[in-house]
Design an enzyme around this catalytic site. Sequence first.
Site, PDB file in Angstrom:
ATOM      1  CG  HIS A 129      -9.851   1.450  -3.862  1.00  0.00           C
ATOM      2  ND1 HIS A 129      -8.709   1.733  -4.597  1.00  0.00           N
ATOM      3  CD2 HIS A 129      -9.908   2.399  -2.903  1.00  0.00           C
ATOM      4  CE1 HIS A 129      -8.119   2.802  -4.108  1.00  0.00           C
ATOM      5  NE2 HIS A 129      -8.832   3.234  -3.075  1.00  0.00           N
ATOM      6  CE1 TYR A 181      -3.415   2.736   0.452  1.00  0.00           C
ATOM      7  CE2 TYR A 181      -2.577   3.095   2.662  1.00  0.00           C
ATOM      8  CZ  TYR A 181      -3.395   3.463   1.626  1.00  0.00           C
ATOM      9  OH  TYR A 181      -4.194   4.582   1.744  1.00  0.00           O
ATOM     10  CG  ASP A 238      -4.415   2.110  -3.504  1.00  0.00           C
ATOM     11  OD1 ASP A 238      -4.381   2.823  -4.513  1.00  0.00           O
ATOM     12  OD2 ASP A 238      -4.772   2.538  -2.397  1.00  0.00           O
TER      13      ASP A 238
END
EC number: 3.1.-.-
Length: 540
Positions: free
Chosen positions: A294, A149, A190
């Site tokens: 998301h 992340y 992400d």
Amino acid sequence: MSHACQKTMKIVTWNINGIRTFKNGIRTILDSFDADIICVQETKVTRDLLDEKTAIVDGYNSYFSFSRVRSGYSGVATYCKDTATPFLAEEGLTGLLANQGEAIGCYGDRAALSSDELLALDNEGRAVITQHHFCGKDGPEKLAVINVYCPRADPDKPERKQFKLQFYQLLQCRAEAILSSGSYVIVLGDDNFEDNPGRKWLNQFLCERPENEEKGSVETVDSCQKSITGGKFVDSFRYFHPKRSNAFTCWSTMTGARQTNYGTRIDYIFTDHSLLETYAIAVDIMPEVEGSDHCPVWAQLSCNLQSSARCPSMCTRQMPKFMGRQQKLSRFLVKAPEKISVSKGLSESLPGSQDTGEILENLNPAEQRQSFTRKRCTERQTDANGHKCKRSKLIKTESKGSLLAFFKPKPTELRTSSDSLSLKQPESTTTSGPGIKSDSSIFYSAVQKEEVTMESGNQPTTTGKSKCVTGLCTGFWKSVLHGPPQPPLCKSHNEPCVLRTVKKAGPNLGRQFFVCARPQGHASNPQARCNFFVWVDKGK
């Protein structure tokens, strides 16, 4: 020893925007993917707040990385089916958080980063690496799954831009080092690469990207041929869907942009060239899955995945609080005996600074305090000068039996008549100087003045206190609170607008404005929000 090989393998990545996404049952969600490995980002849970139902899921083994800098921030987790148990698992990218003897290794050249910088990069809970084995076409193979992340570069915090660059540098160094060791590598997670420095880094991490690509476009990689130059990794989605448009994975929940599919594609599965070309079957996004801002992305590989006979030590099943080895609170508490003789043994075993009364009161406070109150009333009938003590007050205190009695408000005496309402002012215990009114007297004077005003204006007073007090309160609050302004109509749709407040730091922080109530969308979409905007005047 390992279990039998599988024919295919499916892997999923999803930014869940908080572990609350799994509130309706985590296993149901995991099973719905029908995947062997599910990687989630932005769990927003710390080690102390991780509960058993989230960490221990029947049929799966999980691996978490937690933020050590603050709660409710960052965090990633990898769930593996028991038939796809990894052989090794490691938290972070630096190796500083790895369990001794079970590290995956291959850290590359980290000389450009100091030890403090390396530790800071891993302290935000942004990476978990799992190592898997599978039966390849030419024999046993290894696969490292790096679940990350990436940090956001806050424009108002220059130091975060440097932090983001260092994280990219560390991620690439580690991924390429593992790849050089002979293992296949998948990097997924992400990140918004549309802003610099993310775009610049991605251009040299992946294969060549078109130079004329517009910002915000989803046409990220038009093609990835077998003779690739540039980086060592491939955007697997664009490899299979080079021309698909409007393939978004993230939408703004504030503007309702998901209704018009006006978003960005910032969730990726990057694979090394050889893995993609040799074993990849399909890659796609899942915009129909809700629960987060998301949506998931999945990839399927023709890997004959093996399963380890035991979970790595990093597995949540091995955490002491989930194995029943943690210390319980009851171990630190000693149960007091039901009845203890004070005259014998007790006075000798406890410190001499405590007299008998204090010992008894410590053992049984509720019972002993009542008996001690009686004892003081009985024994202390006179003071040192021979005067009698006020025994009645002691008894009165005992009879109440609750501290709540001391906090009950004194009732206000109301007296009504057919033509007026008068409030009897309670006696004040505060001494006021000459010509100085107490707060209570000012309040009652104001009420009496309001009453006179109402009567002089021929207002009905037959209902007494209700109309007088209601009129006073209503008039006061109306003068203070104006309520929200009436929304105007937007010019394109002639519909009532919605009221918004500026929350971004700056000169307009806290100001209110009206915009079109429809969801945000592309300018060519007539069903999307129009460009109507108007500030709310401060005086309204």
